[in-house]
Design an enzyme around this catalytic site. Structure first.
Site, PDB file in Angstrom:
ATOM      1  N   GLU A   1       2.991 -23.410   8.285  1.00 47.62           N
ATOM      2  CA  GLU A   1       2.868 -23.198   9.644  1.00 47.62           C
ATOM      3  C   GLU A   1       3.245 -24.759  10.281  1.00 47.62           C
ATOM      4  O   GLU A   1       3.443 -24.563  11.280  1.00 47.62           O
ATOM      5  CB  GLU A   1       1.532 -22.566  10.054  1.00 47.62           C
ATOM      6  CG  GLU A   1       1.732 -21.062   8.971  1.00 47.62           C
ATOM      7  CD  GLU A   1       2.848 -19.973   9.901  1.00 47.62           C
ATOM      8  OE1 GLU A   1       3.018 -20.482  10.822  1.00 47.62           O
ATOM      9  OE2 GLU A   1       3.426 -19.599   8.868  1.00 47.62           O
TER      10      GLU A   1
ATOM     11  N   SER B   1       8.156  29.983  -6.924  1.00 51.20           N
ATOM     12  CA  SER B   1       9.546  30.754  -6.288  1.00 51.20           C
ATOM     13  C   SER B   1       8.735  31.159  -5.115  1.00 51.20           C
ATOM     14  O   SER B   1       9.907  31.957  -3.996  1.00 51.20           O
ATOM     15  CB  SER B   1       8.378  32.591  -7.405  1.00 51.20           C
ATOM     16  OG  SER B   1       9.300  32.653  -8.278  1.00 51.20           O
TER      17      SER B   1
END
Length: 513
Positions: free
Chosen positions: A120, A390
């Protein structure tokens, strides 16, 4: 004719005469300044605007600005998630930033501190606390409308932005950031600034501060971090959510390499150590304590809320620090009924059975009850892709009705060939030839395979209807749902061959309702 005065000069001494040979007329003219003098005047004006005026403003602001003390900069914000009534709390999101453990800079290994500097601000200990070039880029971005033009902030500026002035995109805010950064550099030692920065900066994974980050990524105290592990944490600062190695390993590792190379330049490690360095493995973020207070399935509701907020542009950091009040569509009474119903059913099964339940309001599409499991940090079965069986015959029937095939249409229920397979009914059940309504009631596989075959586009029409009714186009682990490797699905789709979620089925039935 000749005038009494043979020649005249104006006040500036310039001779004047008419174009007429016989007449001399008095003409007033102005001597022009040399071009070089005009250029100098313009340059001086520009310098005054670009340098002198900002300097005056800077020092005026510097004189009146007060640098806050560290204890004044704590940000203890908790976000709450409520049911639809706005008062029944489902979960609380307590960021580590709110109850973090501040640590002394001497508790942070030097190689970890250097990794942060490498990532940084490599000249942190020698700079004046702010970057003039970074401010220039931000100014250009404001003038051109290019938000990406900013950057290059020092560690001091980052701390001031996060803890003091906020992150609004404006030259006024940036100017204030520079003033406070410069003054802080004079009033605080560099170690004090770095300590405050390390205790407040966001590292991703809901971790604020280097101590929380060490536990979130490696489940160890910061004092035990290796050089390589410190570089992973430092690499995440630039874009915390996007540079988590669990979700974006290539970019995370690229940034890690940048940090490790910088450590060589800072003489923190030698080239042999750099060459031998291997990217370390981090722990699964799903196992990290997120600081959230949520019991049972409410923890899974919280996860869905956070995902929806993120999809609507409300970031993880905003949730963790914003003190938000988040109201959901969950109905407290229906939610309790859902939990009780699922538990009642599960009590009759063994411990290896799982269940899910979700209720969707047909009028609004809002989820009013949600049960994905009892572990607040566990697997969410509402969002699990499972073969629906189903139940999916309902979708096939909807596709048929849309094409003008009524529920009274008669279909054979004897065994039928589908692809290379012969399909029969469960337990050999049959109705002979009967209506689709009866076939659905009896859940006859064969009748619905024949119905699928009779649709205009076969099985594809079933998949298309499911998506129109609300089934997701993609779900976790499946990029394209209800397809056969991206192609037309098999006719077994009508029997629930492909994976859908309980949430999808609830949405489908709510749409039909």
């Amino acid at each position: 004719m000749t005038n009494d005065n043979s020649s005249n000069e104006d006040v500036n001494g310039a001779a004047a005469s008419s174009g007429d040979a016989g007449d001399n007329l008095r003409v007033r003219t102005r001597r022009r300044r040399p071009r070089w003098r005009r250029v100098i005047t313009t340059v001086c004006s520009v310098i005054a605007v670009l340098i002198i005026v900002p300097l005056v403003a800077f020092f005026a602001a510097y004189a009146v600005t007060k640098v806050p003390q560290p204890e004044e900069l704590q940000n203890n914000q908790i976000s709450n998630i409520y049911a639809a009534d706005g008062s029944s709390e489902l979960a609380r999101i307590v960021p580590p930033e709110g109850n973090r453990e501040n640590i002394d800079i001497n508790e942070v290994p030097e190689h970890v501190r250097n990794a942060v500097l490498s990532a940084e601000d490599r000249d942190f200990y020698s700079n004046s606390g702010f970057s003039v070039t970074g401010f220039g880029r931000a100014a250009i971005g404001q003038l051109t409308g290019n938000d990406s033009a900013g950057g290059g902030s020092t560690i001091t500026q980052q701390y001031v932005k996060n803890a003091v002035v906020g992150d609004e995109r404006s030259l006024v805010r940036k100017g204030k950031e520079l003033v406070v950064s410069a003054k802080m550099t004079r009033e605080w030692s560099k170690d004090e600034i770095l300590e405050a920065y390390l205790n407040t900066i966001y590292f991703g994974r809901n971790a604020y501060g280097i101590s929380a980050a060490a536990k979130a990524y490696f489940n160890k105290p910061v004092q035990e971090l290796t050089v390589e592990e410190g570089a992973v944490l430092a690499a995440s600062i630039q874009r915390p959510s996007q540079l988590d190695p669990w979700t974006n390993r290539p970019e995370a590792e690229d940034r890690w390499n940048y940090v490790m190379d910088g450590l060589v330049g800072l003489d923190s490690i030698d080239r042999n150590q750099r060459s031998a360095a291997v990217y370390p493995e981090t722990i699964d973020p799903a196992t990290v304590d997120q600081g959230s207070i949520a019991e049972g399935t409410n923890g899974l509701i919280k996860s869905q809320v956070l995902a929806e907020l993120a999809a609507n542009g409300i970031s993880e950091e905003a949730v963790n620090t914003g003190g938000l009040k988040i109201t959901t569509t969950i109905d407290s009474a229906k939610q309790q009924s859902m939990v009780d119903a699922v538990h009642s059913r599960l009590d009759s099964y063994g411990d290896d059975v799982r269940a899910a339940g979700v209720s969707v309001n047909p009028k609004t599409g809002g989820v009013e009850a949600y049960y994905g499991g009892d572990d607040p940090n566990g697997f969410d079965w509402v969002n699990a892709g499972l073969q629906t069986g189903s139940t999916f015959k309902i979708v096939t029937l909807a596709a048929a009705v849309e094409q003008g095939i009524p529920t009274s249409a008669m279909y054979d229920s004897s065994p039928v060939t589908s692809g290379d397979n012969t399909v029969t009914n469960d337990s050999g059940e049959t109705c002979g030839t009967c209506s689709l309504a009866q076939a659905l009631k009896m859940s006859l596989n064969t009748s619905f395979i024949r119905l699928t075959q009779s649709l205009d586009n076969g099985a594809q029409d079933v998949a298309d209807m499911a998506h129109k009714l609300g089934a997701a186009e993609s779900i976790p682990g499946i990029d394209q749902t209800l397809t056969e490797n991206g192609e037309t699905p098999y006719e077994g789709i009508t029997l629930g061959q492909y994976q859908s979620r309980p949430l999808d089925m609830a949405s489908i039935l709510a749409t039909l309702s």
